[in-house]
Every structure is written in C-alpha cells, then in structure tokens.
Design a protein around this motif. Structure first.
Motif, short mmCIF file in Angstrom:
data_model
loop_
_atom_site.label_atom_id
_atom_site.label_comp_id
_atom_site.label_asym_id
_atom_site.label_seq_id
_atom_site.Cartn_x
_atom_site.Cartn_y
_atom_site.Cartn_z
N LEU A 18 18.45 53.80 5.57
CA LEU A 18 17.26 52.94 6.08
C LEU A 18 16.22 53.94 6.34
CD1 LEU A 18 16.55 49.93 6.18
CD2 LEU A 18 17.57 50.36 8.87
N TYR A 19 14.98 53.59 5.46
CA TYR A 19 13.95 54.83 5.53
C TYR A 19 12.73 53.65 5.93
CZ TYR A 19 10.29 58.31 4.61
OH TYR A 19 9.59 59.07 4.79
N PHE A 20 12.03 53.99 6.80
CA PHE A 20 10.71 53.36 7.27
C PHE A 20 9.68 54.47 7.58
CE2 PHE A 20 13.23 49.85 8.22
CZ PHE A 20 13.08 48.80 7.57
N GLY A 21 8.52 54.41 6.63
CA GLY A 21 7.47 55.41 6.78
C GLY A 21 6.51 55.24 7.83
N CYS A 75 1.31 50.61 14.28
CA CYS A 75 2.30 49.48 14.73
C CYS A 75 2.32 49.34 15.94
CB CYS A 75 3.91 49.95 14.28
SG CYS A 75 4.24 49.85 12.45
N PRO A 76 2.63 48.23 16.74
CA PRO A 76 2.68 47.71 18.10
C PRO A 76 3.81 48.18 18.50
CG PRO A 76 2.74 45.75 16.75
CD PRO A 76 2.50 46.86 15.97
N GLU A 77 4.02 47.77 19.86
CA GLU A 77 5.42 48.06 20.54
C GLU A 77 6.37 47.18 19.90
OE1 GLU A 77 6.70 46.64 24.76
OE2 GLU A 77 5.69 48.86 24.62
N VAL A 78 7.61 47.79 19.31
CA VAL A 78 8.48 47.02 18.26
C VAL A 78 9.98 47.43 18.82
CG1 VAL A 78 6.95 46.69 16.63
CG2 VAL A 78 8.54 48.56 16.33
N THR A 79 10.92 46.50 18.58
CA THR A 79 12.37 46.82 18.56
C THR A 79 12.46 47.54 17.39
OG1 THR A 79 12.80 44.75 17.82
CG2 THR A 79 13.01 45.09 20.35
N TYR A 80 13.09 48.74 17.20
CA TYR A 80 13.57 49.42 16.07
C TYR A 80 14.35 48.56 15.14
CZ TYR A 80 16.98 51.13 19.29
OH TYR A 80 18.08 51.10 20.07
N PRO A 81 14.32 48.49 13.87
CA PRO A 81 15.05 47.90 12.86
C PRO A 81 16.54 48.44 12.83
CG PRO A 81 13.59 49.10 11.92
CD PRO A 81 13.15 49.62 13.25
N ALA A 82 17.39 48.17 13.68
CA ALA A 82 18.90 48.58 13.42
C ALA A 82 19.41 47.68 14.22
CB ALA A 82 18.92 49.92 14.00
N ALA A 83 20.56 47.22 14.05
CA ALA A 83 21.29 46.30 14.58
C ALA A 83 22.89 46.88 14.73
CB ALA A 83 21.51 44.92 13.90
N VAL A 110 16.13 60.09 12.52
CA VAL A 110 14.62 60.64 12.53
C VAL A 110 13.91 59.59 13.32
CG1 VAL A 110 12.74 61.54 11.24
CG2 VAL A 110 15.10 61.98 10.30
N LEU A 111 13.47 60.31 14.36
CA LEU A 111 12.39 59.47 15.12
C LEU A 111 11.21 60.19 15.45
CD1 LEU A 111 14.75 58.32 18.14
CD2 LEU A 111 14.18 57.09 15.71
N SER A 112 10.66 60.61 14.33
CA SER A 112 9.31 61.46 14.08
C SER A 112 8.35 60.77 14.72
CB SER A 112 9.20 62.28 12.90
OG SER A 112 7.93 62.91 12.99
N GLY A 113 7.41 61.01 15.60
CA GLY A 113 6.24 60.69 15.96
C GLY A 113 6.33 59.19 16.83
N PHE A 122 19.18 57.17 9.05
CA PHE A 122 18.29 56.11 9.68
C PHE A 122 16.76 56.87 9.89
CE2 PHE A 122 17.07 53.22 13.56
CZ PHE A 122 16.26 52.51 12.65
N HIS A 123 15.80 56.40 9.25
CA HIS A 123 14.34 57.11 9.69
C HIS A 123 13.68 56.30 9.92
CE1 HIS A 123 10.71 59.00 8.52
NE2 HIS A 123 11.08 60.24 8.18
N ILE A 124 12.77 56.43 11.05
CA ILE A 124 11.61 55.68 11.46
C ILE A 124 10.71 56.70 12.18
CG2 ILE A 124 12.70 53.56 11.75
CD1 ILE A 124 12.89 53.85 14.63
N SER A 125 9.30 56.19 12.01
CA SER A 125 8.24 57.15 12.47
C SER A 125 7.15 56.32 12.95
CB SER A 125 7.75 58.27 11.39
OG SER A 125 7.37 57.68 10.47
N GLY A 126 6.26 56.91 13.97
CA GLY A 126 5.16 56.35 14.34
C GLY A 126 5.21 54.96 15.22
N LEU A 127 6.34 54.63 15.72
CA LEU A 127 6.78 53.46 16.77
C LEU A 127 6.68 53.64 17.90
CD1 LEU A 127 9.27 51.67 14.32
CD2 LEU A 127 6.67 51.63 14.13
#
Length: 548
Positions: free
Chosen positions: A134-137, A143-151, A186-189, A160-165
């Motif tokens: 699961l990769y989200f650039g 992006c505003p304050e969000v719950t990350y897309p994992a369950a 990956v939780l970069s940025g 699992f890659h997300i960035s800038g959240l």
C-alpha cells in the motif's frame, strides 16, 4: 531475496555463499542480459538505482495482461475485479460508486496512489484483505489531519508507505500495531508520528522503518524493541534530540541513518550494535564528538560523518573498523589520523580534506579514490605505488635532494597504477631524470581521461643559461610524460619550455576536448597542430604572452 526465493549455498570449495553474494550474481546477470538498465552508481561503485528495460517491461505487461497489472483512473475500475496490482492515474472527485468499485477488487495485492486525495486516504480497505503493498505519495494539494489508511484487517500487508500527513490516534482495533506481517513502514514527512510509534512493539516482523523528516522529538522504547529491525531512517528529523538509555533488541540492525539531525552526541546504544554496517550522521552540525571506543562495531562498512564541523578527532581504535569502505573527512575539524587507521585494509575511498596524510598507505590495497587538499610541501605516503586499483590521485613528486635516504621513490612509482582515470602530478621540478618520468608509463594507462602536469613556481633569474637549462629539462620531461590517446582533459602549469612535444597533435590526442596552459611563460606561440585537434572545445591560456 525479499520474497525468500534465495537461500545460502556452498560453492565448489565448500565455502558457504551468503544470500547477498548470490543476489549480486543474479543481479549482474540481469544487467548483462539487458533486463535492467539506467544504472546509476555511487562513489563506491555500488548501484543506487536502475530500472527494468522498456522492452522487458512491455513484454511483461503483455504476458500478465491488463488485469494482472494496470494503471487506471479509479472511475474506470468497474468490471475489473481480477486486477492484482493497480496504480491510480487520478482519483479526483471520488464518489461512493468509485469506492464500491474499489471494494470489489478482492484479488488486489498492490495499490499505488502517487498523489492521493484526502478522501482516498480515508478509505479503510476493509474489503481488500489480500493487500500486500500500500503506497500513498504526498498529496499535491496538501492533506489535513487524517487517520492513516490502514486497518487491522489487512493482516497480509507487507509494505506500507505514506508521507506528508498529520496522523491522529486510532482505536486499538484499527491500529497499525495489528499489522503483524508488516515488514516495511515509511512515515516520511509525517506529523504527530508518536501516535503511531508509541505502541508498535508488536510489529516483530518489521525490518525497515523510515520516519525521516518527521516531527519526532524522542525515539521511544517501542522502536528499540523491534527485534528484527534491520534499517532505521531518522534523517532530517529537526526535533530529534533524545534516545533511550539502552537498547533491548536491535541486534540485527544493519543501517542507521541520522543525517541532518540536531543531535549533539551519538546515543550510547550504538556501540553495542554488532551487526551495524552503515552509520550515517552526515550534516549533524551540533555533533561534538564520536564515541571514544568503537571496537564493538567491527562490521561497519559505511560511516558517514561529513560536514560535522565540531568533530575534531577520531577514536584511537578507529582501525577496528576493518570492514570500512569509505573514510571522508570533508567538513570536519579532524587534522590527524590515529595510527590504528593503518588497519583499514578494505578502504575504497579516502578523502582527507585538510587532514595530514598518513605515513604510509601500503595496506590500502583496495583503494580506488584518494583525495586530499594539496599543500606546497606535501610528502606522499609510502606505498602509493602499490595502490594498483587507484582511479584518481594528486601525486606530489618528492624532492630527493632534501632527504634522499627517506625519499627513495619518485614519479616512477606511478608505473603500476594502470586504472587511473584522473591524475595530477605536481612538483615536476623535482624530477631530475626524464627516464624516471618515462617509467611512469602514462601512455599505457588506457583508462586515463584527465591529466594535470604542474611544475612549482621558480624564482626568475637573469641568467639566460639558467632559463635555457630549465626550459630544456621541462621539455624533456613533458616528452616523457606522453599520455594515452584517449585523454580528454589536459592541463599544463608553470612549464618553462618554448616548444611543445610532438604528441600534442591530432594523431597523439585524437579525443582531447579541454586544453589549458597556465603561467607557461616560455611559450611565445602555439603550434599549428593544436588548431587541428579534431575534438577540441575549450582552450584556456593564462599568464602567457603570445606573439601576434
């Protein structure tokens, strides 16, 4: 290797070959067969990036079909329930209908969204239970304050890659800590990453953790308890200053990156990481010193601490890094190498910057690149002539008249360095016999592309005899230092002769593109052969009075 297809094996001699060695052999075979191309290498000649050849890529797509691997707008997903790997081209204006189509991709294993929208990130993927990747650039719109897309239902997720959240806390039943098979995170940025890290000790299969450029202030104990973690990236974490006092389970950690952080000292647990291979603190401007004892890190291969201006000394047992491949002191305050550095026999790159040259380098037999800041009275270390793999060098010729007993070598020791690509020879006035220059064998060094020949500044004398004698000697030396025909760049400085050797001609230097003369005051005109060089693009004349 990541999928577990490679296993250690024994060669003909009975020695066991590691997975890394076998993997490198397969990789080289794929390169040789043109399955992979676009290779980019670092200073150590390690491959940093490459890509699948376009023809191989197209063939693979034709074999697996569009339903196995697809790039599509999410609105085009209807009736494509067999897709296993999907990259979103665009997900603007997601609707309930689009989410329904996405939920019907029961076989989906890989999902990539390079610029996801906010509502895409909020999707829970509860129906896509077979997801492995699961990769989200980073969203172009922010992006505003969000719950990350994992369950917790994504039990098969490996990457699992997300960035800038900006990450907010999630309920335990949705927490990332339930992804027990996760291997890469990956939780970069990201901001508020502590909401994710504080309870992640349950991720026992995690091997790669990247929290670079995040707002983390303190590395929690839950991270240092990840027993299978092999790579930890903390680079560019501008608030990170605190670490646990001890390490519990990071015994398999191989890569630790903390470059460009405000740390003032390395965390104490580092010296106990016996399997550590890479330690990067490059650009840590507040780092005051390195650990006093580092013998416990005997497997370290890469130790980057460039641009740490407050570091003024290396540990006395620095030579315990017998596997070290690179030593770069650029941007540090280090002036002297400890004696133990003579044990660094696996060095491939040595950049001393303003540090004194070591007494000898005969043990550095694998050295390929040797750089230092040249000073007028530089004396070359003993053993330079044994560095047969050397690719770049500034060679300062000894003045044998000063201390002939110690300086028993000269420019002739370059004769065996046949892999040189860039070479500067300075203090050529110390070469008394052109035969020594001829023994340097420059013309047989087929890899040589850049050559600089420099005589030291000599006081002007009124005696015409003195001038003629030096001009004659310089010309004989220059004749003896004939380079190979593949030379591209040539610079000549402080040459006193009025004529140039015949090898500066189209047949002698057919590939020459850059030619530079500096302070060659004996030259009154350029030979016509220079104008006939077929590839010449750049000609620079400085400190020369040519006749019109």
């Amino acid at each position: 290797m990541a999928e577990g297809f490679l296993e250690p094996s024994s060669n003909i001699g009975g020695n066991e070959r590691s997975m890394v060695e076998i993997g490198e052999e397969y990789f080289d075979s794929l390169l040789w067969s043109s399955f992979l191309d676009g290779v980019k290498k670092n200073e150590l000649d390690d491959i940093v990036t490459c890509k699948m050849h376009d023809l191989v890529h197209d063939l693979g797509r034709d074999v697996v079909g569009s339903r196995e691997c697809a790039s599509a707008n999410i609105s085009e997903l209807e009736n494509n329930s067999d897709i296993r790997r999907l990259q979103f081209i665009s997900d603007d204006g997601l609707s309930g209908r689009c989410f329904k189509a996405l939920s019907e991709l029961k076989k989906l294993r890989t999902l990539m969204a390079l610029e996801p929208s906010n509502n895409m990130i909020g999707y829970k993927f509860s129906s896509n239970k077979k997801l492995r990747v699961l990769y989200f650039g980073r969203s172009a719109k922010g992006c505003p304050e969000v719950t990350y897309p994992a369950a917790s239902k994504l039990r098969h997720l490996r990457y699992f890659h997300i960035s800038g959240l900006k990450l907010i806390s999630m309920h335990d039943d949705e927490s990332i800590t339930k992804l027990y098979n996760l291997q890469t995170l990956v939780l970069s940025g990201c901001a508020s990453v502590h909401n994710v890290l504080k309870n992640m000790g349950s991720l026992k299969n995690l091997r790669f953790l990247d929290i670079s450029s995040s707002d983390i202030k303190k590395l929690p104990d839950s991270v240092t308890s990840l027993c299978n973690l092999q790579r930890l990236d903390l680079s560019h974490c501008k608030s990170l200053t605190t670490f646990p006092n001890s390490v519990t389970c990071l015994k398999y950690l191989k890569f630790l990156v903390m470059c460009f952080t405000p740390i003032e000292e390395l965390p104490g647990f580092i010296i106990n990481l016996a399997n550590l291979q890479t330690l990067d603190v490059n650009g840590c401007e507040k780092l005051k010193s390195l650990p006093k004892n580092v013998a416990g890190l005997s497997n370290l291969r890469i130790f980057e601490f460039k641009n740490c201006p407050l570091v003024e000394a290396l540990p006395e047992d620095f030579g315990a890094f017998c596997q070290l491949r690179s030593l770069d002191l650029e941007g540090t305050g280090i002036k002297v190498l400890p004696d133990s550095c003579s044990n660094l026999h696996n060095l491939e790159v040595l950049h001393l910057c303003h540090c004194e040259l070591p007494r000898d380098v005969k043990n550095f037999t694998k050295l390929k690149k040797f750089r230092y800041t040249y000073r007028e009275k530089t004396i070359m270390p003993e053993g330079v002539g044994k560095l047969a793999l050397l690719q770049g060098l500034i060679y300062a010729v000894h003045d044998k008249l000063i201390n002939e007993a110690e300086c028993n070598v000269g420019v002739e020791e370059l004769g065996n360095l046949n892999f040189l690509e860039a070479l500067d020879i300075v203090n050529l006035e110390n070469v008394k016999d052109p035969i020594d220059a001829e023994r340097a064998n420059l013309k047989v060094k087929q890899n040589l592309r850049e050559l600089g020949l420099c005589w030291g500044k000599r006081e002007e004398e009124l005696s015409a005899m003195w001038w003629d004698e030096n001009a004659c000697n310089d010309l004989q030396l220059l004749k003896a230092l004939q380079p190979p025909p593949g030379l591209i760049i040539l610079g000549i400085t402080n040459f006193m002769g009025s004529d140039l050797p015949t090898w500066i001609c189209p047949s002698g230097l057919p590939e020459l593109a850059y030619l530079r003369f500096v302070n060659c005051r004996g030259m009154k005109q350029l030979p016509a052969s220079i104008g006939k060089l077929p590839r010449i693009k750049y000609l620079k004349l400085t400190g020369i009075s040519l006749k019109s």
